[in-house]
Design a protein around this motif. Structure first.
Motif, PDB file in Angstrom:
ATOM      1  N   SER A  83       0.825  -1.205   0.000  1.00 45.87           N
ATOM      2  CA  SER A  83       0.000   0.000   0.000  1.00 45.87           C
ATOM      3  C   SER A  83       0.863   1.260   0.000  1.00 45.87           C
ATOM      4  O   SER A  83       0.579   2.232  -0.716  1.00 45.87           O
ATOM      5  CB  SER A  83      -0.918  -0.011   1.220  1.00 45.87           C
ATOM      6  OG  SER A  83      -1.622   1.202   1.347  1.00 45.87           O
ATOM      7  N   THR A  84       1.940   1.250   0.797  1.00 45.73           N
ATOM      8  CA  THR A  84       2.826   2.412   0.879  1.00 45.73           C
ATOM      9  C   THR A  84       3.524   2.676  -0.446  1.00 45.73           C
ATOM     10  O   THR A  84       3.590   3.823  -0.915  1.00 45.73           O
ATOM     11  CB  THR A  84       3.867   2.191   1.992  1.00 45.73           C
ATOM     12  OG1 THR A  84       3.191   2.040   3.244  1.00 45.73           O
ATOM     13  CG2 THR A  84       4.827   3.369   2.094  1.00 45.73           C
ATOM     14  N   VAL A  85       4.035   1.626  -1.077  1.00 46.16           N
ATOM     15  CA  VAL A  85       4.746   1.782  -2.348  1.00 46.16           C
ATOM     16  C   VAL A  85       3.787   2.222  -3.459  1.00 46.16           C
ATOM     17  O   VAL A  85       4.137   3.073  -4.289  1.00 46.16           O
ATOM     18  CB  VAL A  85       5.464   0.469  -2.726  1.00 46.16           C
ATOM     19  CG1 VAL A  85       6.021   0.556  -4.138  1.00 46.16           C
ATOM     20  CG2 VAL A  85       6.589   0.185  -1.734  1.00 46.16           C
ATOM     21  N   ILE A  86       2.591   1.668  -3.485  1.00 45.17           N
ATOM     22  CA  ILE A  86       1.612   2.082  -4.496  1.00 45.17           C
ATOM     23  C   ILE A  86       1.282   3.564  -4.342  1.00 45.17           C
ATOM     24  O   ILE A  86       1.174   4.302  -5.333  1.00 45.17           O
ATOM     25  CB  ILE A  86       0.333   1.225  -4.381  1.00 45.17           C
ATOM     26  CG1 ILE A  86       0.605  -0.199  -4.878  1.00 45.17           C
ATOM     27  CG2 ILE A  86      -0.807   1.845  -5.194  1.00 45.17           C
ATOM     28  CD1 ILE A  86      -0.559  -1.141  -4.698  1.00 45.17           C
ATOM     29  N   LEU A 311      14.845   7.550  -8.761  1.00 45.92           N
ATOM     30  CA  LEU A 311      13.574   7.801  -8.101  1.00 45.92           C
ATOM     31  C   LEU A 311      12.822   6.497  -7.824  1.00 45.92           C
ATOM     32  O   LEU A 311      12.184   6.342  -6.770  1.00 45.92           O
ATOM     33  CB  LEU A 311      12.715   8.735  -8.950  1.00 45.92           C
ATOM     34  CG  LEU A 311      13.148  10.212  -8.945  1.00 45.92           C
ATOM     35  CD1 LEU A 311      12.429  10.994 -10.027  1.00 45.92           C
ATOM     36  CD2 LEU A 311      12.866  10.829  -7.575  1.00 45.92           C
ATOM     37  N   ILE A 312      12.873   5.555  -8.762  1.00 53.06           N
ATOM     38  CA  ILE A 312      12.198   4.266  -8.556  1.00 53.06           C
ATOM     39  C   ILE A 312      12.828   3.530  -7.372  1.00 53.06           C
ATOM     40  O   ILE A 312      12.126   3.007  -6.489  1.00 53.06           O
ATOM     41  CB  ILE A 312      12.262   3.409  -9.830  1.00 53.06           C
ATOM     42  CG1 ILE A 312      11.390   4.038 -10.920  1.00 53.06           C
ATOM     43  CG2 ILE A 312      11.813   1.974  -9.546  1.00 53.06           C
ATOM     44  CD1 ILE A 312      11.478   3.343 -12.261  1.00 53.06           C
ATOM     45  N   GLY A 313      14.155   3.494  -7.344  1.00 53.40           N
ATOM     46  CA  GLY A 313      14.839   2.874  -6.217  1.00 53.40           C
ATOM     47  C   GLY A 313      14.519   3.577  -4.909  1.00 53.40           C
ATOM     48  O   GLY A 313      14.339   2.927  -3.866  1.00 53.40           O
ATOM     49  N   ILE A 320      10.287   0.668   2.729  1.00 55.76           N
ATOM     50  CA  ILE A 320      10.930  -0.051   3.838  1.00 55.76           C
ATOM     51  C   ILE A 320      11.193   0.895   5.005  1.00 55.76           C
ATOM     52  O   ILE A 320      10.953   0.554   6.176  1.00 55.76           O
ATOM     53  CB  ILE A 320      12.238  -0.702   3.365  1.00 55.76           C
ATOM     54  CG1 ILE A 320      11.932  -1.749   2.282  1.00 55.76           C
ATOM     55  CG2 ILE A 320      12.986  -1.335   4.526  1.00 55.76           C
ATOM     56  CD1 ILE A 320      13.168  -2.356   1.662  1.00 55.76           C
ATOM     57  N   ILE A 321      11.690   2.092   4.704  1.00 52.50           N
ATOM     58  CA  ILE A 321      11.976   3.064   5.755  1.00 52.50           C
ATOM     59  C   ILE A 321      10.706   3.460   6.502  1.00 52.50           C
ATOM     60  O   ILE A 321      10.712   3.654   7.718  1.00 52.50           O
ATOM     61  CB  ILE A 321      12.656   4.312   5.154  1.00 52.50           C
ATOM     62  CG1 ILE A 321      14.059   3.965   4.673  1.00 52.50           C
ATOM     63  CG2 ILE A 321      12.711   5.442   6.161  1.00 52.50           C
ATOM     64  CD1 ILE A 321      14.999   3.520   5.777  1.00 52.50           C
ATOM     65  N   VAL A 337      15.461  11.045   5.962  1.00 55.69           N
ATOM     66  CA  VAL A 337      16.537  11.994   5.650  1.00 55.69           C
ATOM     67  C   VAL A 337      17.735  11.291   5.014  1.00 55.69           C
ATOM     68  O   VAL A 337      18.337  11.792   4.051  1.00 55.69           O
ATOM     69  CB  VAL A 337      16.963  12.759   6.920  1.00 55.69           C
ATOM     70  CG1 VAL A 337      18.287  13.485   6.707  1.00 55.69           C
ATOM     71  CG2 VAL A 337      15.885  13.771   7.308  1.00 55.69           C
ATOM     72  N   GLY A 338      18.103  10.132   5.536  1.00 60.80           N
ATOM     73  CA  GLY A 338      19.237   9.398   4.978  1.00 60.80           C
ATOM     74  C   GLY A 338      19.040   9.059   3.516  1.00 60.80           C
ATOM     75  O   GLY A 338      19.978   9.157   2.714  1.00 60.80           O
ATOM     76  N   LEU A 339      17.811   8.648   3.133  1.00 60.24           N
ATOM     77  CA  LEU A 339      17.527   8.340   1.729  1.00 60.24           C
ATOM     78  C   LEU A 339      17.587   9.586   0.858  1.00 60.24           C
ATOM     79  O   LEU A 339      18.091   9.545  -0.275  1.00 60.24           O
ATOM     80  CB  LEU A 339      16.140   7.700   1.600  1.00 60.24           C
ATOM     81  CG  LEU A 339      15.957   6.279   2.140  1.00 60.24           C
ATOM     82  CD1 LEU A 339      14.536   5.804   1.855  1.00 60.24           C
ATOM     83  CD2 LEU A 339      16.961   5.333   1.513  1.00 60.24           C
ATOM     84  N   LEU A 340      17.067  10.700   1.365  1.00 60.14           N
ATOM     85  CA  LEU A 340      17.090  11.944   0.594  1.00 60.14           C
ATOM     86  C   LEU A 340      18.518  12.354   0.265  1.00 60.14           C
ATOM     87  O   LEU A 340      18.801  12.827  -0.849  1.00 60.14           O
ATOM     88  CB  LEU A 340      16.382  13.058   1.371  1.00 60.14           C
ATOM     89  CG  LEU A 340      14.884  12.877   1.619  1.00 60.14           C
ATOM     90  CD1 LEU A 340      14.369  13.944   2.574  1.00 60.14           C
ATOM     91  CD2 LEU A 340      14.118  12.929   0.307  1.00 60.14           C
ATOM     92  N   GLN A 341      19.406  12.164   1.212  1.00 54.94           N
ATOM     93  CA  GLN A 341      20.799  12.558   1.001  1.00 54.94           C
ATOM     94  C   GLN A 341      21.553  11.554   0.138  1.00 54.94           C
ATOM     95  O   GLN A 341      22.284  11.930  -0.773  1.00 54.94           O
ATOM     96  CB  GLN A 341      21.500  12.732   2.353  1.00 54.94           C
ATOM     97  CG  GLN A 341      20.955  13.885   3.175  1.00 54.94           C
ATOM     98  CD  GLN A 341      21.573  13.958   4.558  1.00 54.94           C
ATOM     99  OE1 GLN A 341      21.927  12.936   5.148  1.00 54.94           O
ATOM    100  NE2 GLN A 341      21.696  15.160   5.099  1.00 54.94           N
TER     101      GLN A 341
END
Length: 428
Positions: A83-86, A311-313, A320-321, A337-341
């Motif tokens: 649900s989150t990924v969709i 962006l897909i990754g 997951i985060i 924040v870690g993913l954004l960076q």
């Protein structure tokens, strides 16, 4: 006043929001700081209570699910992740198509990081016994262990502990929530944080809110098809949870209301007590949608060199985060924040902008998160009900099966099942 009692917490929440905005126009700082101080103490109480709520509700719920608890844990987590990924991908495709036409470079230049607002007169530190993730892991381990020994002493003890937690929720947390929400909106109105940020991000905000309505319609449409329920009626029943989350900006703090409305949707008590506290931490479809939308806005206005593959990754990892993010205000963005960076190459200024805009509008994503939890509960209940009833029949030596099942269907608690006939007799 009888209609207010029948309507539940929703009118009180709406009244708290309206009064918070109106009083923010003329309250002076000394008066406002009284409510800010209350919110500070109440927030500490919530932070202390949230792990206990998770343990108190999830452990006996897993025990009620029996030996299939591990399976239902995996199924629920899988549904929440999907649900989150969709939600993230729906947001991505929509924003990718619309942003070039509605956003221009430099659109965020005037946005400043939100201030802390008024300071309370004093604070009281109430440290939690353990953090949310520890509470979840402890609940899984102990709950599954108890399920393997269904007639043990610990199971009875945790059922009694659930009664204590239920009393804390019903007699303390829910009655104080409207006052807490009033203080939040009073503070935001007096400091002008939300007004300043929304005025700059209006186009993005409108798009995000529309997308989250679509996400909820898709979630309840799918859940209604699976469970054989009217999706619009089920979504309307969850409205008090949505409105409460608008005020608290916390999935975990809204657990009591989400749980109550989920039970009103006909979800069995063991499934609701298992799914709602669990999904308050792992199901953040609205937050993922909002983070994706704001990320793409920054990428668009700043012309950052981020590829489609990146962006897909990012969106798959974001799902997951979000599972690991705490269900508290701002928890999702801080976890991301870690993913954004690392994945999108955001610098300090970009991250600060994300945090400011996300926190200013945190309540809308949170409201989508908690409302969607009700849809997941409907779907899980559709498949888990037969197994639940079988487990209840196996517990016949501890509880009377018929009265227990009637109490569960009515949204009551196992500990009260034995007194069901006596209570009904006294009422008649």
């Amino acid at each position: 006043m009888s209609w207010l009692k029948r309507a539940g917490i929703l009118p009180w929440v709406l009244l708290a929001i309206v009064l918070g905005i109106l009083c923010g126009q003329f309250f002076n700082d000394p008066i406002a700081k009284i409510f800010v101080t209350f919110n500070s103490v109440f927030s500490q109480l919530l932070n202390f209570s949230i792990p206990l709520i998770i343990v108190g509700l999830v452990i006996p719920a897993i025990a009620d699910l029996g030996r299939g608890a591990g399976k239902w844990l995996g199924i629920t987590a899988g549904i929440a992740y999907t649900s989150t990924v969709i939600g993230a991908f729906l947001t991505y495709f929509t924003c990718k198509a619309l942003y070039p036409h509605i956003l221009n470079a430099g659109a965020f230049d005037n946005v400043e990081e939100a201030s802390d607002g008024l300071e309370p007169y004093f604070t009281i530190e109430i440290p939690a016994v353990f953090d949310v993730m520890t509470a979840l892991i402890l609940s899984f381990v102990v709950g599954i262990g108890i399920a393997l020994v269904p007639k043990g002493v610990m199971r009875k003890g945790f059922i009694e502990f659930r009664e204590i937690i239920t009393g804390l929720i019903e007699k303390v947390i829910i009655p104080l929530l409207p006052l807490h929400i009033f203080g939040i909106f009073l503070n935001l109105t007096m400091t002008g944080e939300v007004v300043e940020i929304i005025s700059v991000l209006l186009k993005v905000v409108v798009l995000v809110i529309a997308l989250e309505v679509v996400i909820l319609l898709l979630q309840f449409g799918a859940a209604g098809a699976v469970a054989g329920r009217n999706p619009f009626k089920a979504l309307w029943t969850m409205l008090p949870a949505y409105m409460t989350a608008l005020g608290t900006s916390s999935s975990a703090a809204t657990i009591p209301v989400t749980l109550r409305q989920t039970l009103k949707n006909g979800v069995s008590h063991p499934v609701a007590s298992f799914v709602v506290p669990l999904c308050a931490t792992i199901h953040l479809s609205g937050s993922a949608s909002k983070i994706t939308a704001f990320s793409l806005a920054i990428i668009t206005v700043n012309s950052l060199p981020v590829s489609t593959a990146q962006l897909i990754g990012f969106m798959f990892m974001l799902g997951i985060i979000m599972i690991a993010a705490p269900g508290v205000p701002g928890g999702a963005i801080m976890a991301a924040v870690g993913l954004l960076q690392s994945m999108l190459g955001f610098g300090d200024a970009d991250v600060a902008l994300m945090i400011a805009t996300y926190i200013a509008l945190d309540s809308f994503g949170t409201a989508t998160n908690v409302t969607g939890d009700g849809a997941i509960a409907l779907a899980v209940d559709r498949f888990a009900k037969k197994e639940l009833e079988e487990n209840h029949r196996q517990d016949a030596e501890e509880f009377e099966p018929e009265s227990y099942l009637e109490e569960v269907r009515a949204g009551g608690s196992p500990a009260k099942a034995g007194n069901a006939e006596a209570e009904s007799g006294s009422q008649s």
